[in-house]
Design a protein around this motif. Structure first.
Motif: not given
Lengths: 374, 374, 374, 374
Positions: A202, A244, A247-248, A250-251
């Motif tokens: 991440l 990851a 997640r990334y 999304d962020e």
């Protein structure tokens, strides 16, 4: 994530190697002709999700051209023999004739020759002149010193690769490279790794990398588990990095960072399993070092040979198989394991289990195999 | 079903191979003379739940007759050597004298000869003339082309067999066989597979098949796990298919579809374990290819040899044991492992653990073996 | 702590060997030059957390001096050959020329020579004269008889070591040593073990020991699991002892007792894993017995050879590697596994995974490896 | 009891072999001289919990006498060679000179000789004349035919032993022995087995047996797992039988039935682990067949050789070790594994882990070993 208490006050996750994993056929099957193995990094499209490792026994300008023409990618290590010697092939050829220990000593000598910047331009130029994507690799600690030469050589992709690379290297004696600032400042896509956990992956994604290389080690025989005690099962490392990536995505509001699996991937089945665990592509060492036209010429060694304090790379003999082309896409007996080419086996695995694209195949059901009985 | 999280965002079931399984004796024992090994497909009764694989190294007209006379079943592959060559035996005999790679090349040549429809009739006729059940096998993609010939040859059973067969094959270049419509249209019972999951087995049962073959691969050395990364432990695959059989029994209002286990079944103990996991019968490759009178004549190869894009079958030497009869039902030293015949060992296992019929034995308690310590 | 019911009425914890453990890189990496391997027992500081086993094949006065000069610690066994024979080296040298069984017989004879107290003083004096910490080892049953001589010889550290040592030895024929009273009465720090559970480690800590040796066995080939059935996975034993250290730290109001791991530690990776499980230091047998200058001179045996009723030590050949110095801290090919020295690999493991001190490294994340597939 | 779902609709317990188990030292240690290995069946006291298997390669009148004198027990199989041949030793001696298959053929011939009742009396008489406990073994199906002769020969103990014996044998062609009625009718204590589950053990205890033999198989190479697929990990089988012993103790108002473990017990460590899992004593095959004075004279075979329909016993060579005495209680190099005798190792294991009697040792903490990493 399942945690096991290994003793009072110490818990551990359980990690899985690809060997522990099998792909479960879905209730569909597909025509192999309908299966696509394509993927894309930035503007660069590849027909095959197979990258030859940035290791001197695997990738030379010639094999990078072969890889590129077949739809894959070859990477040149700018700290390797091809930028230190005018013609490394005869030098490497000698190694196979020596006893293993002497070959390793001689190998280490070959890496003591200085890097010649003009060779960086020349070697990458060969690949570019063939109309193919050029990729240059180096270790994080050499980025400052050598990036100018790589830029001058007009590389399309930059690969920053070490046994374990983090976004947060700490040193009291040198100013570490700020990966995030560096990647933000340059224009070409960067692949960076190895790494082996959700948080490292991440953090590397947050540097702006286009891809992260998952798997601890720099190719050749992986000495990390045996010699350093470092070890994360590759299936788990890939799945964590895919987590990851999610997640990334999304962020970052939609930035997709590629996960490139790198470990002891020998067969098309290993590649299929890596993708089914979440990888977008794979980086191959030994299976390509076995090629009749591999620059290792019957030998394999890890790029840890570059380490100044603790040189770990050693020359090891490799049993020769067919050509790079046969190993990658061939359909006859001269190919890799069982006469099945890496891409052919990956395609057959996807068709047999019912998946048409790599992105779909990442969602395939997998099954862990129970341990054998003695 | 226990799921293990192998990494962030990827879970997997745990699958078990037969090697991980042991049968637990019940609190009864039985007289072996009271144990029945009989089963039945449609109108066809068999004394033994043992089917010789539809593989050229295992089944010839002669061994199909031997199998049938002993109470089992032999299957002729209508795409195999017996329908391409007037007399394949001397051709196969040559292979054992060649180096393994040359044998494989020559083997592949033998399969390039065209299929001769009149031989289909002749080979099946031999078995029928012996008063035995005739079974013809072919791959799904050849059903349209060859079914007429099989029908003309008056086969009693049809076996549609590929490494992984689904009820939903998808292709943009050819119109796939609609298995359900095909099976609905014909009069003879169909066995279809391999498959390796609850949902595939259930969908195959819904096509109207009389039996499903469980286990991914087409016999010979199973290359699927090593080369394609596909793998489901056979004990788990059998139990899942038995679960599908139960579900389909309910949804069909009582139609019982047989589960035929096919994998690396070598001993009577393996057969016993397959039944105890839920199988009705087993399909045997290597243990029968070892017979002195097996058509492989000391060699074994997978019917993947038929694959046009990615031929995977290769000739491998097999250590010879006794005759098919001794291996199947013999009681002396010339039989299979340890001098114990396949049927004899299955009978002894059932008697020792206290079960009188295969249906009862399917409910036997089993135990997983803990892993060995190095 | 996970318990598994192995049968009706018998449960067991699951224990893990170091081989089952891998270290997970953190999201940082570090400059190896910033990594400290130092630890301290009482007033004695050591640059390396590596102790040569108190075994005659590993530690002589000469190798203890070498170990000490390099920052480690060598221990002399006062019941060993160096205190029984004026010059044991030629006697040991003969063993390598004998058949293994004869070598064992002869070895046992060598231990039947009486201990000469003046040699205890002389051997320890050699180490002290080199300006190094002196450590003397003996078995619990000999403490009363030999402690006076050790004291007279001015040892800095006392090591009380047997295959399994408890704080509560019970005997009806002799008055057992009261460890707690003994340690309370003397002035020098004591290391005591082996032990292999939370409660034994805690009880040993309560005796006032400065360190406990974790791992059942006295070095050389560990016969305890195979011959006696005693076995606790070393990773679990270390973690349990680290748990006891934490508990004792609390109940003693801050006394820190060192945990020294002792088992089949062969590589720097093994050492790294032992520390990551909670060890403060390690005791090494075989990897040092392999040294060209090891007193075993090509042989290894356990100090169980001292057992009067059930002598278990047997002479076993050892493949020779580099010198003690090369194995410990060397950086070239003559060192241990893969040409990587024990300390070098430990340092590289810590740098790669991002830890600067041993205390931090004890908290490293670890991962269990899934079992291999056959 | 932990159940694992191996597939839809089929669950399994996990069973553990002794190899998966290690004994955890308690926080005490003991003087070996204070350890008692004694146990008792009815009025018969034994100094050692070690029974030589009722197998012709292990037990002859002579070795039964040796076993008895040393504190153990030898058992004569009244269906064996010693009751069929005047002097079987020279006949067995010939076997070692034959190829393995011929040896097995000849072996089977030797068992076709008729049983001579007068030899039953003579063989048991030899043991009784030495002032030792006499034990006679036979299979359940021969109890009716041969019990009169055994009674006439004044055996002290009767052993009813088959690969798997139940209290509820069912046959339509013969009237099975009613074990409960038979045992109720006779005056001498009966040991009966093998068995491998809680319920079978409990039912056998309810027949009035003095002991149950736990472990499926009749000695020699255990063919049951490989050939018949029957398999229950011995650690689990022992613990389950110990659970049945506890239950029966309660329901019978205090009758203690001994659990005798029988499986691949090779070392004193294996014996220690069997006791720590709950066994009262062990039955040994191979480790005693290796004795220089064993009647097998370099060969080992299972009493399955007696099976008329499916003879499974085959002659297998055995590597010779010391004498029965040395293997059982010796203290020098000529003994069993590592020069450690079976009883010596058991005593050392108990002393090291802190237990003074077998009953206490049955409660020792055990630990499962994590699987090895490839």
């Amino acid at each position: 994530m399942a945690e096991v208490e290994i003793g009072i006050g110490k818990s551990a996750r359980v990690g899985y190697d690809l060997a522990a994993v099998g792909i479960v056929p879905s209730r569909r099957t597909r025509d192999p002709a309908d299966v696509s193995l394509a993927w894309q990094v930035d503007a660069y499209h590849f027909d095959l999700p197979i990258v030859a490792a940035a290791a001197d026994a695997v990738s030379s300008p010639d094999t990078a051209i072969t890889m590129g023409k077949l739809g894959g990618l070859g990477i040149l290590h700018v700290e390797g023999l091809w930028t230190r010697h005018e013609d490394p092939l005869p030098l490497v050829a000698e190694l196979a004739g020596l006893p293993a220990e002497a070959a390793t000593r001689r190998l280490r000598e070959l890496y003591r020759a200085p890097i010649r910047p003009e060779l960086i331009a020349e070697r990458l130029g060969q690949v570019r002149d063939a109309g193919l994507v050029t990729a240059a690799a180096l270790r994080p600690q050499k980025v400052r010193a050598l990036f100018g030469d790589i830029l001058a050589a007009q590389a399309d992709l930059l690969v920053i690769h070490g046994p374990a690379v983090s976004a947060e290297h700490q040193s009291t004696r040198t100013e570490p490279l700020n990966l995030k600032r560096f990647i933000g400042d340059i224009d070409i896509p960067v692949l960076v790794g190895g790494c082996a956990s959700f948080s490292t992956a991440l953090h590397l994604m947050r540097t702006g990398a286009a891809g992260v290389i998952v798997g601890v080690g720099t190719g050749g025989g992986d000495a990390n588990r045996a010699e350093l005690g470092i070890g994360v099962g590759l299936a788990t490392a890939i799945a964590d990095a895919a987590g990851a990536r999610m997640r990334y995505l999304d962020e970052s509001g939609g930035r997709y960072v590629h996960v490139i699996a790198h470990g002891d991937l020998r067969t098309g089945g290993d590649i299929a399993k890596a993708v089914a665990c979440g990888a977008d592509a794979v980086m191959i060492d030994g299976a390509l070092a076995a090629a009749a036209d591999a620059p290792g010429q019957g030998g394999l060694w890890s790029m840890d040979v570059l380490h100044s304090d603790l040189p770990r790379g050693r020359w090891e003999p490799v049993e020769r198989a067919g050509t790079v082309e046969q190993i990658l896409v061939g359909a006859d007996l001269s190919g890799a394991v069982g006469g099945v080419s890496l891409a052919g086996a990956l395609r057959a695995a996807m068709a047999t289990t019912g998946y048409a694209t790599l992105k779909e195949f990442q969602k395939a059901e997998i099954m862990l195999a129970s341990p054998p009985i003695g």
